[in-house]
Motif scaffolding. Structure first.
Motif, PDB file in Angstrom:
ATOM      1  N   ILE A   1     -23.761  -8.556  40.714  1.00  0.00           N
ATOM      2  CA  ILE A   1     -23.316  -9.652  41.576  1.00  0.00           C
ATOM      3  C   ILE A   1     -24.383  -9.905  42.633  1.00  0.00           C
ATOM      4  O   ILE A   1     -24.778  -8.976  43.354  1.00  0.00           O
ATOM      5  CB  ILE A   1     -21.964  -9.318  42.244  1.00  0.00           C
TER       6      ILE A   1
ATOM      7  N   SER B   1     -18.452 -15.951  47.963  1.00  0.00           N
ATOM      8  CA  SER B   1     -18.546 -15.984  46.504  1.00  0.00           C
ATOM      9  C   SER B   1     -18.733 -14.573  45.944  1.00  0.00           C
ATOM     10  O   SER B   1     -18.110 -14.196  44.939  1.00  0.00           O
ATOM     11  CB  SER B   1     -19.711 -16.886  46.076  1.00  0.00           C
TER      12      SER B   1
ATOM     13  N   ASN C   1     -15.442 -12.680  46.233  1.00  0.00           N
ATOM     14  CA  ASN C   1     -14.490 -13.116  45.199  1.00  0.00           C
ATOM     15  C   ASN C   1     -14.842 -12.522  43.838  1.00  0.00           C
ATOM     16  O   ASN C   1     -13.952 -12.158  43.063  1.00  0.00           O
ATOM     17  CB  ASN C   1     -14.479 -14.645  45.120  1.00  0.00           C
ATOM     18  N   SER C   2     -16.135 -12.408  43.545  1.00  0.00           N
ATOM     19  CA  SER C   2     -16.567 -11.846  42.259  1.00  0.00           C
ATOM     20  C   SER C   2     -16.217 -10.359  42.182  1.00  0.00           C
ATOM     21  O   SER C   2     -15.794  -9.871  41.129  1.00  0.00           O
ATOM     22  CB  SER C   2     -18.071 -12.034  42.088  1.00  0.00           C
TER      23      SER C   2
ATOM     24  N   ALA D   1     -13.521  -8.537  39.537  1.00  0.00           N
ATOM     25  CA  ALA D   1     -13.911  -7.405  38.696  1.00  0.00           C
ATOM     26  C   ALA D   1     -13.003  -6.207  38.902  1.00  0.00           C
ATOM     27  O   ALA D   1     -12.583  -5.553  37.944  1.00  0.00           O
ATOM     28  CB  ALA D   1     -15.361  -7.033  39.006  1.00  0.00           C
TER      29      ALA D   1
END
Length: 199
Positions: free
Chosen positions: A181, A188, A191-192, A196
């Protein structure tokens, strides 16, 4: 340097039942993984953050037992000799490690345990617990990483150069991890990580 302590025997389903999950978060110094971790825990208090042991001095605002357990080199070496660390590594002249029993108790109870650790420690965990989810946080660029490290105003030029050399070696290992990431936009990236970990 001392030999690495690891637990290849008995470190499968007996210690890591499928109800819990071990999650590794790593990346080079200055990439923002600590800030991401704090925000993640604020949003999801059900996650268990494993507090590491270190021999480095506390930074301004850090609390013993919350950010790290701050110990002397002798105390750290005694923990290694007693087999009380799940993983440990030396980074930038200091030792860092993860207390074994606290992590294993949380996993046994079904918690998702997140470790924010250095590359060497992450590799040890991956060897012992291949089912762990591993996430590598990347900077947008090396120049941006240098800017962030300098912005902390905590290191000498020599220490910064050492951190940047280390960072390049770590970035070269990013493909060893399940997920990479880029921390370009903070929200962003957060959020990733959420997607996960919580999927």
């Amino acid at each position: 340097m001392m030999q690495v302590i690891s637990t290849k025997s008995g470190a499968t389903t007996k210690e890591c039942p499928p109800t819990g999950k071990l999650i590794i978060l790593t990346g080079p110094s200055g990439v923002g993984k600590g800030t991401l971790m704090r925000s993640l825990l604020q949003r999801h208090p059900q996650l268990h953050y494993s507090v590491s042991v270190t021999t480095r001095s506390p930074r301004p605002g850090e609390t013993n037992g919350k950010d790290y357990y701050f110990v002397s080199r002798r105390e750290f070496e005694e923990l290694v000799a007693a087999g009380e660390l799940l993983e440990w590594a030396e980074f930038a002249g200091n030792y860092y490690g993860t207390p074994r029993e606290a992590v294993m108790n949380q996993i046994r109870s079904g918690k998702r345990v997140v470790l924010e650790i250095e590359l060497k420690g992450a590799r040890q965990i991956h060897t012992c617990y291949p089912s762990a989810l591993s996430i590598f946080i990347l900077p947008p660029s090396m120049s941006e990483l240098e800017k962030r490290i300098r912005g902390r105003a905590q290191d000498s030029d020599e220490a910064i150069a050492r951190r940047l050399r280390c960072a390049q070696e770590e970035i070269n290992a990013a493909d060893e991890f399940d997920i990479q990431i880029v921390n370009d936009d903070f929200e962003s990236a957060l959020n990733s990580i959420e997607a996960a970990i919580l999927s």
